[in-house]
Scaffold this active site. Structure first.
Site, PDB file in Angstrom:
ATOM      1  N   SER A 306       0.872  -1.370  -0.012  1.00 20.30           N
ATOM      2  CA  SER A 306       0.074  -0.070  -0.133  1.00 20.30           C
ATOM      3  C   SER A 306       0.788   1.284  -0.073  1.00 20.30           C
ATOM      4  O   SER A 306       1.517   1.595  -1.156  1.00 20.30           O
ATOM      5  CB  SER A 306      -1.104  -0.030   1.037  1.00 20.30           C
ATOM      6  OG  SER A 306      -0.486  -0.117   2.323  1.00 20.30           O
ATOM      7  N   ASP A 317       8.810   6.427 -10.822  1.00 21.90           N
ATOM      8  CA  ASP A 317       8.286   6.840 -12.217  1.00 21.90           C
ATOM      9  C   ASP A 317       8.901   8.191 -12.608  1.00 21.90           C
ATOM     10  O   ASP A 317       8.831   8.519 -13.562  1.00 21.90           O
ATOM     11  CB  ASP A 317       6.542   6.852 -12.144  1.00 21.90           C
ATOM     12  CG  ASP A 317       6.151   5.605 -12.294  1.00 21.90           C
ATOM     13  OD1 ASP A 317       6.974   4.593 -12.305  1.00 21.90           O
ATOM     14  OD2 ASP A 317       4.763   5.449 -12.473  1.00 21.90           O
ATOM     15  N   LYS A 331      -0.858  -4.117  -3.037  1.00 20.82           N
ATOM     16  CA  LYS A 331      -2.340  -3.564  -2.692  1.00 20.82           C
ATOM     17  C   LYS A 331      -2.379  -1.888  -3.298  1.00 20.82           C
ATOM     18  O   LYS A 331      -1.906  -1.217  -2.244  1.00 20.82           O
ATOM     19  CB  LYS A 331      -2.659  -3.282  -1.036  1.00 20.82           C
ATOM     20  CG  LYS A 331      -3.916  -2.891  -0.476  1.00 20.82           C
ATOM     21  CD  LYS A 331      -3.846  -3.046   1.047  1.00 20.82           C
ATOM     22  CE  LYS A 331      -4.894  -2.329   1.531  1.00 20.82           C
ATOM     23  NZ  LYS A 331      -5.204  -0.979   0.981  1.00 20.82           N
TER      24      LYS A 331
END
Length: 455
Positions: A306, A317, A331
């Site tokens: 998570s 990214d 998750k």
């Protein structure tokens, strides 16, 4: 006393007013939709289907009148409410008032218990997602993937399987555990204590190279991260940082966003998208990088979930960090805690989150740039096309340590692709040394321009 099955990715949205506006006033009759209207659910999602209410009342009365033993009304209603959420996904659940209070305590990093992240399974046993550092569970040798099948010699209750773990600090509790590789269950005795989690630790690995471990994302994690980084910088300018998120079960999304912002000079950190407008949000970095562009390597494993995945995805990214270790848990959903008038709460999955590149990691996790193999090869979970996950080791044992293997999980965008394999849990300091070696390699990701330092 223990962490919830949410794996702690909770975005505390002020969603209650959006739902409350559909609630009838005290002197008004509730709006009832006929179940033979096929478009009722779409056109008026807040309306209650009359035929389904009648069906529920019929079953309720049948149980009250004919069940072999008397059933308490409150217990029966609680079971019905929990059942309403049961088939949605593994992370939507009902909190009574005491559960909600414990949940708040855990988000703040202080509670009474044994110090372990747990998830309730379909058979009512408790799977260990991760023991928390420097707690009774960690010191007793409890491991990620262990399954608790009994407490003090008694099976876990069906209404709240975690309740037997509660108790006063200093009291003893005996857990019966099933572990992969063990022929039979075994007992572990622990002493409950006040768990006060310092969510961030740090040290110098060698001159110029720092190490920061984040164990969970709590209300004070962002501020603690800043203090730890500044303390490392005070010992000499950092040439690189290993950020350890292994077996970090997640926590507050806002804390992960704050840490990402401290390491990013610009760019999107994470976005969330759901069915209601209030679930849609986007977090962006503000100018300034606390490390002045020094390279970062993020160490993850199958227990990284998570909020940990939010942070790893944001840094990857934005080309700010290299990810090393093993595929993460996967998750990628956001839970909103909706308070009710009676003090209870509903923790409901309201959105998926997306990394800056627009990728949802739900049920697929983050794949590291550099994969580390476990010292002892664990059984692996394989998915071939749309076939069911199957993992079998030499003894025929089954393992399912990933979001994708949880019954009723939200389907991920990348599910069904060939060659999916669950990640490994990477314990021990040996992987820190490997991460440091990667950090020193030429060409490790760092920002091209030196940003203004955040202070």
């Amino acid at each position: 006393m223990r962490m919830r099955s949410s794996l702690w990715l909770v975005l505390l949205l002020a969603a209650a007013p959006a739902f409350a506006q559909e609630t009838p006033k005290p002197d008004e009759e509730p709006v009832i939709a006929s179940s033979d209207d096929p478009d009722a659910a779409e056109t008026a999602p807040a309306k209650v289907p009359l035929e389904e209410i009648r069906r529920y009342v019929s079953v309720f009365n049948a149980v009250k009148e004919a069940y072999v033993e008397p059933v308490d009304d409150k217990k029966l209603m609680h079971s019905a409410i929990r059942g309403l959420l049961l088939d949605l996904d593994p992370h939507s659940t009902y909190f009574d008032k005491s559960d909600a209070e414990e949940f708040d305590e855990q988000a703040n990093g202080s509670y009474a218990g044994i110090g372990v992240e747990l998830m309730t399974q379909a058979d009512n046993t408790l799977k260990v997602i991760a023991p928390i550092d420097d707690t009774p569970a960690k010191r007793a040798g409890i491991k990620a993937g262990d399954v608790i099948v009994a407490v003090d010699g008694k099976p876990l209750p069906s209404d709240d399987s975690m309740s037997p773990l509660r108790g006063e600090p200093g009291s003893k509790v005996r857990l019966t555990i099933v572990r992969e590789g063990k022929d039979k269950p075994f007992d572990v005795e622990l002493v409950r204590e006040n768990i006060r989690i310092a969510s961030v630790d740090s040290r110098l690995l060698e001159p110029g190279y720092g190490y920061v471990r984040i164990k969970a994302f709590q209300a004070d994690t962002g501020a603690d991260f800043q203090k730890q980084v500044d303390a490392l910088q005070a010992k000499g300018k950092l040439r690189g940082l290993v950020l350890d998120l292994r077996s970090n079960p997640g926590g507050l999304l806002t804390a992960a966003v704050q840490v990402a912002d401290d390491l990013l000079d610009k760019g999107t950190i994470v976005s969330t998208r759901g069915r209601i407008p209030i679930s849609d949000s986007e977090f962006k970095a503000t100018p300034g990088d606390r490390l002045d562009g020094a390279p970062v390597v993020v160490l993850v494993d199958a227990g990284s979930a998570s909020a940990s995945e939010v942070l790893a995805g944001a840094l990857h990214d934005n080309k700010r960090a290299r990810i090393v270790g093993s595929r993460t848990f996967g998750k990628g959903s956001v839970q909103t805690v909706l308070p009710l008038d009676n003090g209870d709460s509903v923790k409901l999955t309201t959105a998926r989150y997306y990394t800056p590149s627009g990728k949802s990691i739900q049920a697929s996790g983050i794949v590291p740039d550099v994969a580390f193999q476990p010292e002892v090869q664990a059984p692996r979970l394989i998915k071939d096309g749309d076939k069911t996950f199957q993992v079998i080791d030499d003894k025929g044992s089954v393992i399912d340590f990933s979001e994708a293997a949880l019954p009723g999980h939200l389907r991920g965008d990348d599910e069904g692709k060939e060659g999916y394999a669950v990640g490994d849990v990477l314990d021990g300091d040996g992987y820190i040394a490997k991460a440091l070696a990667e950090l020193k390699k030429p060409g490790v990701t760092a920002q091209a321009e030196k940003p203004t330092s955040k202070r």
